[in-house]
Design a protein around this motif. Structure first.
Motif, PDB file in Angstrom:
ATOM      1  N   ASN A   1      -8.164 -36.281  17.080  1.00  9.64           N
ATOM      2  CA  ASN A   1      -8.091 -35.218  16.083  1.00  9.64           C
ATOM      3  C   ASN A   1      -7.071 -34.182  16.533  1.00  9.64           C
ATOM      4  N   ARG A   2      -6.605 -33.362  15.606  1.00  8.77           N
ATOM      5  CA  ARG A   2      -5.541 -32.412  15.914  1.00  8.77           C
ATOM      6  C   ARG A   2      -5.853 -31.018  15.401  1.00  8.77           C
ATOM      7  N   TRP A   3      -5.178 -30.037  16.010  1.00 12.46           N
ATOM      8  CA  TRP A   3      -5.190 -28.676  15.489  1.00 12.46           C
ATOM      9  C   TRP A   3      -4.192 -28.589  14.337  1.00 12.46           C
ATOM     10  N   PHE A   4      -4.653 -28.085  13.201  1.00 14.20           N
ATOM     11  CA  PHE A   4      -3.789 -27.826  12.057  1.00 14.20           C
ATOM     12  C   PHE A   4      -3.862 -26.343  11.707  1.00 14.20           C
ATOM     13  N   VAL A   5      -2.774 -25.819  11.157  1.00 12.88           N
ATOM     14  CA  VAL A   5      -2.759 -24.473  10.591  1.00 12.88           C
ATOM     15  C   VAL A   5      -2.369 -24.626   9.130  1.00 12.88           C
ATOM     16  N   SER A   6      -3.361 -24.483   8.242  1.00  9.64           N
ATOM     17  CA  SER A   6      -3.117 -24.711   6.816  1.00  9.64           C
ATOM     18  C   SER A   6      -4.311 -24.201   6.021  1.00  9.64           C
ATOM     19  N   CYS A   7      -4.219 -24.391   4.700  1.00  6.28           N
ATOM     20  CA  CYS A   7      -5.306 -24.027   3.791  1.00  6.28           C
ATOM     21  C   CYS A   7      -6.268 -25.178   3.522  1.00  6.28           C
TER      22      CYS A   7
ATOM     23  N   ALA B   1      -6.650 -21.811  11.303  1.00 11.27           N
ATOM     24  CA  ALA B   1      -6.424 -22.848  12.310  1.00 11.27           C
ATOM     25  C   ALA B   1      -7.710 -23.650  12.415  1.00 11.27           C
ATOM     26  N   HIS B   2      -7.607 -24.989  12.364  1.00  9.13           N
ATOM     27  CA  HIS B   2      -8.812 -25.811  12.345  1.00  9.13           C
ATOM     28  C   HIS B   2      -8.515 -27.208  12.883  1.00  9.13           C
ATOM     29  N   ILE B   3      -9.579 -27.886  13.246  1.00  6.81           N
ATOM     30  CA  ILE B   3      -9.504 -29.262  13.731  1.00  6.81           C
ATOM     31  C   ILE B   3      -9.676 -30.220  12.561  1.00  6.81           C
ATOM     32  N   GLY B   4      -8.751 -31.192  12.445  1.00  5.10           N
ATOM     33  CA  GLY B   4      -8.844 -32.200  11.397  1.00  5.10           C
ATOM     34  C   GLY B   4      -8.470 -33.572  11.925  1.00  5.10           C
ATOM     35  N   ASN B   5      -8.835 -34.594  11.176  1.00  4.63           N
ATOM     36  CA  ASN B   5      -8.499 -35.959  11.580  1.00  4.63           C
ATOM     37  C   ASN B   5      -7.049 -36.279  11.237  1.00  4.63           C
ATOM     38  N   VAL B   6      -6.536 -37.388  11.775  1.00  8.00           N
ATOM     39  CA  VAL B   6      -5.191 -37.865  11.450  1.00  8.00           C
ATOM     40  C   VAL B   6      -5.302 -39.064  10.518  1.00  8.00           C
ATOM     41  N   SER B   7      -4.199 -39.412   9.872  1.00  8.65           N
ATOM     42  CA  SER B   7      -4.236 -40.462   8.843  1.00  8.65           C
ATOM     43  C   SER B   7      -4.545 -41.840   9.413  1.00  8.65           C
ATOM     44  N   THR B   8      -4.324 -42.040  10.712  1.00  7.29           N
ATOM     45  CA  THR B   8      -4.554 -43.357  11.322  1.00  7.29           C
ATOM     46  C   THR B   8      -5.935 -43.501  11.942  1.00  7.29           C
TER      47      THR B   8
ATOM     48  N   SER C   1     -15.400 -41.683  15.273  1.00 10.64           N
ATOM     49  CA  SER C   1     -15.918 -43.034  15.077  1.00 10.64           C
ATOM     50  C   SER C   1     -15.871 -43.902  16.323  1.00 10.64           C
ATOM     51  N   THR C   2     -14.761 -43.861  17.066  1.00 12.44           N
ATOM     52  CA  THR C   2     -14.560 -44.744  18.216  1.00 12.44           C
ATOM     53  C   THR C   2     -13.861 -43.978  19.330  1.00 12.44           C
ATOM     54  N   PRO C   3     -13.752 -44.563  20.540  1.00  6.73           N
ATOM     55  CA  PRO C   3     -13.003 -43.895  21.614  1.00  6.73           C
ATOM     56  C   PRO C   3     -11.558 -43.584  21.242  1.00  6.73           C
ATOM     57  N   ALA C   4     -11.000 -44.272  20.243  1.00  3.48           N
ATOM     58  CA  ALA C   4      -9.636 -43.972  19.808  1.00  3.48           C
ATOM     59  C   ALA C   4      -9.534 -42.576  19.218  1.00  3.48           C
ATOM     60  N   GLU C   5     -10.690 -41.996  18.779  1.00  2.00           N
ATOM     61  CA  GLU C   5     -10.691 -40.643  18.206  1.00  2.00           C
ATOM     62  C   GLU C   5     -11.138 -39.575  19.204  1.00  2.00           C
ATOM     63  N   ALA C   6     -11.387 -39.951  20.461  1.00  2.00           N
ATOM     64  CA  ALA C   6     -11.770 -38.963  21.480  1.00  2.00           C
ATOM     65  C   ALA C   6     -10.679 -37.889  21.585  1.00  2.00           C
ATOM     66  N   THR C   7     -11.099 -36.627  21.687  1.00  2.00           N
ATOM     67  CA  THR C   7     -10.153 -35.513  21.640  1.00  2.00           C
ATOM     68  C   THR C   7     -10.513 -34.454  22.663  1.00  2.00           C
TER      69      THR C   7
END
Length: 430
Positions: free
Chosen positions: A58-64, A89-96, A116-122
């Motif tokens: 997951n990533r930090w985003f700055v948006s509405c 500023a908030h945490i959101g998932n990525v498209s992949t 969901s899986t270790p691939a999303e560990a952040t």
């Protein structure tokens, strides 16, 4: 935007507080803008990888993007119509990410995360630009935030501090602001929060503030993720013996909570409220517990709060006659909550798993429940919700353990002509 102001707390004694730095994340971005490299009048913000980060972290985003999901004003209903507006500023998932096709195909739909899986560990930290406090003492940070996650060892958020040389932990685990388990729904979508910075922040030309998010990718998570806004660095801080001070809406009331480092010599805490943040009125007073304890938690409930936005502060009175004040905190009470999810999203695999939905009025909604493969288990139109809290059965047959997506939608339009945002919630049957 940088704001400098003075607040005169009282005539005697006078405690001067200066708001010397502020960040509102207003970048004019509707969605998808990274927190790494976000630039405001204060300088450039950066994101640093701290621990384990999977390929779909997951990533930090700055948006509405998080507007209108779980946020209460001032975050809600100001970005969507029209967009963009009051970003955060908030945490959101990525498209992949593994569950992106269900929760947010493009990434950064709102303050939700994929675990969901270790691939999303952040494990990432959003870091402020350098902040100068030269000539200032008693520095504090205040902000509003909301936070879900799991617990302080799994999915959580923390505040960290850089003294110009190295990073240290300021708040190891922020309190979750949404408690959706059962009535009386003790939680808040936006929590006003203030904390003192260490003594090393005094007269320092190069401090920084960091906001850390951790999720372990074990398949168990609770939205929302983590969102912050309205950051303020203040000269004057909290009253000398108060570790932190929180103000939060609680159903039809407002709860004040603070922790006292040492109450020796303290006579009482006088609670004050204001409509504009300038003129305060005393509303209650709590006596010190015993004058000989440390790290004491005090709470008080304002059962007749003001409507809209209001401000609270505490006047700490000592036995010798001296007084000090906390920094005022604002809270916004709104009746604009239309539909909201009020349950835990982890349910037992019994014959009638139920969730709780809040509606601000009697209305008809549709309900749909699908699993991660897209198989539909429930589709029902014209479900009647009463004003208040409603129990909604998800199935008349047992559901297999696993993740599902529940969608609650209404065809109504708001007073402004926009459609009501559907609720989409991930449900885990175990």
């Amino acid at each position: 935007m940088r704001i400098i102001s003075l607040i005169l707390a009282s005539l005697f004694p006078i405690m001067i507080q200066a708001q010397v730095w502020q960040e509102n994340f207003d970048n004019g971005c509707a969605n998808g803008c990274s927190g790494n490299g976000y630039t405001s009048l204060n300088g450039v913000w950066n994101v640093t990888n701290i621990g384990v980060n999977g390929v779909n972290a997951n990533r930090w985003f700055v948006s509405c993007a998080e507007d209108g999901f779980l946020a209460a004003p001032p975050c809600a209903n100001t970005c969507s119509n029209p967009a963009p507006g009051n970003a955060t500023a908030h945490i959101g998932n990525v498209s992949t990410s593994t569950a992106a096709f269900l929760i947010c195909p493009g990434g950064d739909c709102r303050a939700i995360y994929d675990d969901s899986t270790p691939a999303e560990a952040t494990s990432i930290r959003l870091e402020s630009p350098v902040i100068s406090t030269v000539g200032l003492t008693s520095i504090s940070l205040s902000m509003i935030y909301f936070l879900g996650g799991v617990n302080c060892t799994s999915d959580y958020a923390a505040i960290e501090y850089h003294d110009g040389t190295s990073w240290s932990v300021l708040v190891p685990c922020l309190a979750q602001t949404v408690n959706n388990c059962a009535p009386p729904h003790n939680g808040s979508y936006n929590l006003a929060y203030t904390v003192n910075l260490p003594v090393s922040a005094n007269n320092n030309p190069a401090i920084r503030i960091g906001f850390r998010w951790e999720n372990d990718g074990n398949g168990t998570g609770t939205d929302p993720s983590f969102s912050i806004d309205n950051l303020v660095i203040t000269n004057g801080g909290l009253a000398a013996d108060i570790e932190d001070f929180k103000v939060m809406p609680l159903n039809e009331a407002v709860q004040l909570r603070w922790v006292v480092r040492d109450d020796a010599g303290i006579d009482q805490f006088v609670l004050e409220r204001s409509l504009d943040g300038k003129e305060f009125t005393e509303i209650s007073a709590l006596s010190s517990r015993d004058g000989n304890s440390s790290n004491i938690v005090y709470e008080w409930l304002d059962t007749r709060p003001l409507g809209g936005k209001s401000y609270y502060r505490i006047r700490q009175e000592y036995t010798g006659g001296k007084s000090t004040y906390t920094h005022p905190l604002s809270v916004t009470r709104s009746e604009d909550k239309i539909l909201s999810f009020e349950s835990s999203n982890i349910l037992e695999a019994n014959s009638h798993p139920e969730v709780q939905i809040y509606s601000n009025q009697n209305r008809k909604v549709s309900c749909q429940l699908i699993d991660m493969t897209g198989r539909m288990f429930l589709h029902q139109e014209e479900i009647s919700l009463n004003r208040g809290y409603n129990e909604l059965s998800l199935s008349r047959q047992s559901l297999n353990p696993g993740w599902y997506v529940l969608t609650i939608a209404s065809a109504e339009l708001t007073e402004t002509g926009s459609s009501i945002t559907p609720l989409r919630i991930r449900i885990r049957i175990q």
